[in-house]
Scaffold this active site. Sequence first.
Site, PDB file in Angstrom:
ATOM      1  N   GLU A 102       0.825  -1.213   0.000  1.00 48.99           N
ATOM      2  CA  GLU A 102       0.000   0.000   0.000  1.00 48.99           C
ATOM      3  C   GLU A 102       0.860   1.264   0.000  1.00 48.99           C
ATOM      4  OE1 GLU A 102      -3.208   2.779   0.457  1.00 48.99           O
ATOM      5  OE2 GLU A 102      -2.864   0.870  -0.557  1.00 48.99           O
ATOM      6  N   HIS A 105       2.606   1.950  -3.304  1.00 51.37           N
ATOM      7  CA  HIS A 105       1.621   2.539  -4.225  1.00 51.37           C
ATOM      8  C   HIS A 105       1.472   4.039  -3.971  1.00 51.37           C
ATOM      9  CE1 HIS A 105      -1.917   2.989  -6.681  1.00 51.37           C
ATOM     10  NE2 HIS A 105      -2.655   3.336  -5.646  1.00 51.37           N
ATOM     11  N   HIS A 170     -11.894   5.941  -8.143  1.00 50.59           N
ATOM     12  CA  HIS A 170     -10.434   6.114  -8.048  1.00 50.59           C
ATOM     13  C   HIS A 170      -9.750   5.479  -9.254  1.00 50.59           C
ATOM     14  CE1 HIS A 170      -6.677   6.934  -6.111  1.00 50.59           C
ATOM     15  NE2 HIS A 170      -6.372   5.666  -5.921  1.00 50.59           N
ATOM     16  N   HIS A 284     -20.773  -7.047 -16.957  1.00 43.97           N
ATOM     17  CA  HIS A 284     -19.421  -6.711 -17.431  1.00 43.97           C
ATOM     18  C   HIS A 284     -19.009  -7.613 -18.595  1.00 43.97           C
ATOM     19  CE1 HIS A 284     -15.241  -5.594 -17.530  1.00 43.97           C
ATOM     20  NE2 HIS A 284     -14.847  -6.801 -17.160  1.00 43.97           N
ATOM     21  N   HIS A 342      -4.871  -8.301 -16.827  1.00 44.24           N
ATOM     22  CA  HIS A 342      -6.154  -7.816 -17.338  1.00 44.24           C
ATOM     23  C   HIS A 342      -6.328  -6.335 -17.001  1.00 44.24           C
ATOM     24  CE1 HIS A 342     -10.069  -8.508 -19.056  1.00 44.24           C
ATOM     25  NE2 HIS A 342     -10.696  -8.056 -17.981  1.00 44.24           N
TER      26      HIS A 342
END
Length: 367
Positions: A102, A105, A170, A284, A342
């Site tokens: 985290e 990032h 986000h 989706h 992906h």
Amino acid sequence: MQTATLVQLAVTGLLVASLPLSMVWLSNDANKYRKLVWVAVFLTFDLIVFGGFTRLTDSGLGCPDWPGCYGLANPFLAHEQIVAAETLMPTGPVTVVKAWIEMIHRYLAMGIGVLIMALMGNAWLQSKRTGRAEYAPGLPTALFLFVCLQGAFGAWTVTLKLQPVIVTLHLLLGMGLLAMLTWLGGRQNQLTGRGIVATVTPGVGAVRLWAFITAIVLGVQIALGGWVSTNYATLACTEYPMCGGVWVPPMDFEHGFTLWRELGKTAAGHYLPFSALTAIHWVHRNFALVLVLVTAWTSLLAWRHAALRATVRWLLGALALQALTGLATIYLSFPLLIAVLHNAGAALLVLLVTMLNYRAKYLSASR
């Protein structure tokens, strides 16, 4: 949070940005501003991919506060608090590894923020000094404001405990930032003589229209994919094209697509039913067919223009790989590497569709 911690975080962001800034400054490229733009594109792409990795490894709450970790600048300093939380819940959201994922990032995001500030400052200075169109400061300034908004959503992602709509927004803002930087990069290429050579050909207006439609459809599909990921609905269907042995499985669209709710809960606070996850996944995967058809039609129109064929080749290749990784995610039961690829494929499609839009616009304007 103490001032000393904020200063340490700011210094960390500057240190992260110092490496790409130094590489640009020491490069042989005569147009360092253009090079900085494309370095920012590359690192933003990396940030989106690493953000996907952060989400897919359940590391979004690896540090349960923001912008630091337990009020401190890095997991080294917060080691005691992290270990205590991990001891209480060994499989919980806070572990030493997740905390580092985290915070890395966040550090990368801070570094990109510094790069965008450098772009904006350079654009304003060069624009006043030279007046050249390539240094027009409007878009770099918009990028700075946009990255501030993105940072706010990064904070809300943590403080609102991974609320799906916030995490999805986000992601969309990250893709939007990549698109804006790519557009700026395309403009720099064109204005500095490294872009496409315009040739007047009929029908470019239709390409421009359909390229824009493709961008809209891609945005919707990425939003749906983000909604699948943030609701952990990836394995709601484990076969394709059927789901649960039927073409149209039982689905709860009302709860599945209620936006403002906690992770795993309905708006009323009850546990989200499996049929809601099925609805999220099913929409989706089927809207992906719309994206394929629209992109194929746009590519067919664009192929008639020699200046767009290279972009079309890359776009179709990326779309094919994206379809393969999507199917592999289902049939291989959601392996982390495939899922990250992906996510990377979605970012690559954003980059290529943006370039197609810019080049179609340039060809249309040059007629």
